[in-house]
Design an enzyme around this catalytic site. Structure first.
Site, PDB file in Angstrom:
ATOM      1  N   CYS A   1      50.072  32.698  39.407  1.00 19.54           N
ATOM      2  CA  CYS A   1      48.485  32.444  39.354  1.00 19.54           C
ATOM      3  C   CYS A   1      47.926  33.868  39.279  1.00 19.54           C
ATOM      4  CB  CYS A   1      47.980  31.755  40.725  1.00 19.54           C
ATOM      5  SG  CYS A   1      49.092  30.250  40.877  1.00 19.54           S
ATOM      6  N   ALA A   2      47.833  34.235  38.145  1.00 19.08           N
ATOM      7  CA  ALA A   2      47.721  35.847  38.020  1.00 19.08           C
ATOM      8  C   ALA A   2      46.091  36.199  38.020  1.00 19.08           C
ATOM      9  CB  ALA A   2      48.407  36.288  36.790  1.00 19.08           C
ATOM     10  N   ALA A   3      45.202  35.561  37.345  1.00 20.39           N
ATOM     11  CA  ALA A   3      43.831  36.234  36.602  1.00 20.39           C
ATOM     12  C   ALA A   3      43.170  36.111  38.292  1.00 20.39           C
ATOM     13  CB  ALA A   3      43.298  35.041  35.934  1.00 20.39           C
ATOM     14  N   PRO A   4      42.203  37.240  38.311  1.00 20.50           N
ATOM     15  CA  PRO A   4      41.942  38.101  37.341  1.00 20.50           C
ATOM     16  C   PRO A   4      42.803  39.557  37.418  1.00 20.50           C
ATOM     17  CG  PRO A   4      40.442  38.289  39.342  1.00 20.50           C
ATOM     18  CD  PRO A   4      41.384  37.220  39.627  1.00 20.50           C
ATOM     19  N   GLY A   5      43.920  39.315  38.095  1.00 24.58           N
ATOM     20  CA  GLY A   5      44.939  40.541  37.838  1.00 24.58           C
ATOM     21  C   GLY A   5      45.085  41.328  38.838  1.00 24.58           C
ATOM     22  N   GLY A   6      44.365  41.521  39.664  1.00 19.16           N
ATOM     23  CA  GLY A   6      44.345  42.614  40.915  1.00 19.16           C
ATOM     24  C   GLY A   6      45.843  42.935  41.527  1.00 19.16           C
TER      25      GLY A   6
ATOM     26  N   ARG B   1      39.799  33.265  32.092  1.00 17.34           N
ATOM     27  CA  ARG B   1      40.162  34.043  32.951  1.00 17.34           C
ATOM     28  C   ARG B   1      41.183  34.901  32.457  1.00 17.34           C
ATOM     29  NH1 ARG B   1      39.397  33.208  38.625  1.00 17.34           N
ATOM     30  NH2 ARG B   1      41.595  33.213  39.092  1.00 17.34           N
TER      31      ARG B   1
ATOM     32  N   ASN C   1      37.663  31.315  51.830  1.00 16.13           N
ATOM     33  CA  ASN C   1      37.303  31.451  53.561  1.00 16.13           C
ATOM     34  C   ASN C   1      35.916  31.985  53.418  1.00 16.13           C
ATOM     35  OD1 ASN C   1      37.456  34.322  54.599  1.00 16.13           O
ATOM     36  ND2 ASN C   1      39.261  33.958  53.215  1.00 16.13           N
TER      37      ASN C   1
ATOM     38  N   CYS D   1      44.236  32.803  50.489  1.00 19.30           N
ATOM     39  CA  CYS D   1      43.095  33.202  51.515  1.00 19.30           C
ATOM     40  C   CYS D   1      42.305  32.124  52.024  1.00 19.30           C
ATOM     41  CB  CYS D   1      42.043  34.153  50.575  1.00 19.30           C
ATOM     42  SG  CYS D   1      41.251  33.384  49.221  1.00 19.30           S
TER      43      CYS D   1
END
Lengths: 296, 155
Positions: A106-111, A135, A180, A225
């Protein structure tokens, strides 16, 4: 079933007293593109003071900034990324990653994709998926800016990962979640338990489908998160019982994973996960999974 | 691939692209590494190193391609810190901001723009022949593309 009182009461039942939290802005130095000490010096000259994050190798909190960290030449050249401190932890939890075949489900936005590529020194190969086509543009920009060269991106739902007909040594599932309150000041106003349960179901489906693409000795890092145990410990407990997976110890700050959730006893090995309640970072949950019977 | 090679030539550079590792997706070009080539599927959105795109018959290079060319023999102007910042903000380059020139100084040539650390910030067209003394208040390099584009894309 929603609202601040409802959720903070749940946290109390889980053994944690609610506290306001404002996570500090953090960066991660892309060591493939830059030497750490040079960047610290260059940002200092730009009026950005950094403070080493003790539990991260290349992470720094921004202590003071006269300019936006997202608008410096160093940022535009991909020498560092802006990435919240707790969000930097999951990608660091793979035992070995250099030269490996990696799935970022679930990669986007890629950080985290950029972080994986940086840790791999652009060796091996990353397959990065995201279901949201809009995205993907942000993901592609991120990869281009940070000079990532070992990644292929697909507009694909992680639940359809087996369609790629590939096997992976490392799988990162930074699952879509309810988030969160530390990362969203209106969180309590718009989240309900129904959202949490819907997300938990989606996350289980993602774990199940991506686990089918794992090499026998491969590792899955599952993170969210979300502070809600349905999306965290309960999902891990489900994966242990239904997917022939076992937990491995996660090495990072935080509390042990909960093994007693609202009177429900979970598999004892769930405590190997890490739960980070909001404080100087946002809230996070991290788990490492391997196939049962694989090499440990 | 011809368009990439021609673009490099405009900058006085030579690039050799292995056709087995260079892929075209729509109007965009990508360079794969060996490992990626083994696992790539046809329906990818982005892969390896993005080299640039062709639009209306014109080639638009990526910043990764510019960085690759900056490591080769090519036309380059090195600029001071203030000029580097202004260039990233989309501004043109004054003669007085240039600290070194490599390759062609002639009007009409294209040149990569590097900062004091040798990092490629983009490229431009030399609109006045660059003098050797490095003095003058005239615009000498017209900005064509700079890394500030990453911010402008997000707006």
């Amino acid at each position: 079933m929603n609202g601040k009182e409802f959720f903070t009461n749940r946290y109390r039942q889980l053994g944690w007293e609610f506290q306001e939290a404002t996570p500090k802005q953090a960066i991660r130095i892309n060591t493939t593109n830059a030497k750490e000490e040079n960047i610290i010096e260059r940002l200092h000259a730009n009026g950005i003071e950094l403070e080493k994050i003790p539990f991260l190798e290349n992470g720094y909190w921004i202590r003071n900034a006269k300019v936006s960290a997202g608008a410096t030449a160093e940022y535009l050249l991909g020498l560092y990324s802006i990435q919240e401190a707790a969000a930097q932890i999951p990608a660091t939890q793979f035992t070995r990653i250099n030269g490996k075949t990696v799935l970022d489900a679930c990669a986007a936005p890629g950080g985290k994709t950029v972080q994986l590529a940086d840790q791999m020194n652009n060796t091996g190969a990353i397959t990065a998926l995201d279901v949201d086509k809009h995205r993907l543009k942000a993901l592609a920009n991120h990869l281009e800016r940070c000079r990532v060269s070992n990644t292929a991106v697909y507009n694909l739902d992680a639940r359809k990962a087996p369609q790629l007909n590939l096997k992976f040594d490392c799988i990162l599932i930074d699952a879509p979640c309810s988030g969160n309150y530390a990362a969203d000041k209106n969180w309590f106003q718009h989240r309900t338990l129904a959202d949490v349960e819907r997300n938990a179901k989606l996350q289980r489906d993602i774990i199940a489908q991506t686990a089918a693409c794992l090499n026998p000795d491969g590792e899955i890092i599952y993170s969210t998160c979300s502070l809600e145990p349905e999306e965290d410990e309960l999902n891990v407990d489900w994966a242990i019982k239904h997917l022939n997976l076992q937990t491995e110890t996660v090495d990072c700050p935080g509390e042990k994973g909960l093994t007693n959730v609202f009177e429900k006893r979970l598999d004892a090995s769930v405590e190997r996960c890490r739960r980070i309640w909001p404080g100087e970072t946002q809230g996070f949950f991290i788990c490492k999974l391997k196939k049962r019977g694989g090499t440990t | 691939m011809k368009s990439i090679i021609s673009f490099a030539a405009q900058l006085g550079a030579t690039i050799i692209l292995n056709p087995d590792f260079t892929v075209k997706k729509g109007n965009r070009y990508f360079l794969l590494n060996q490992n990626l080539r083994k696992v790539i599927r046809k329906n990818f959105y982005y892969a390896g190193t993005y080299l640039g795109k062709v639009k209306n018959g014109k080639f638009f290079p990526s910043f990764a391609l510019l960085a690759i060319l900056a490591e080769k023999k090519a036309n380059k102007v090195v600029v001071d810190r203030k000029t580097a910042w202004l260039f990233i903000c989309g501004r043109d380059i004054f003669q007085k901001g240039i600290t070194a020139v490599h390759g062609s100084r002639r009007k009409g040539a294209h040149a990569l723009v590097l900062n004091e650390f040798g990092e490629c910030l983009g490229f431009g067209r030399i609109i006045r022949t660059l003098n050797v003394e490095g003095k003058g208040n005239d615009v000498v390099v017209k900005n064509i593309s700079d890394v500030g584009d990453f911010l402008r894309r997000e707006v």
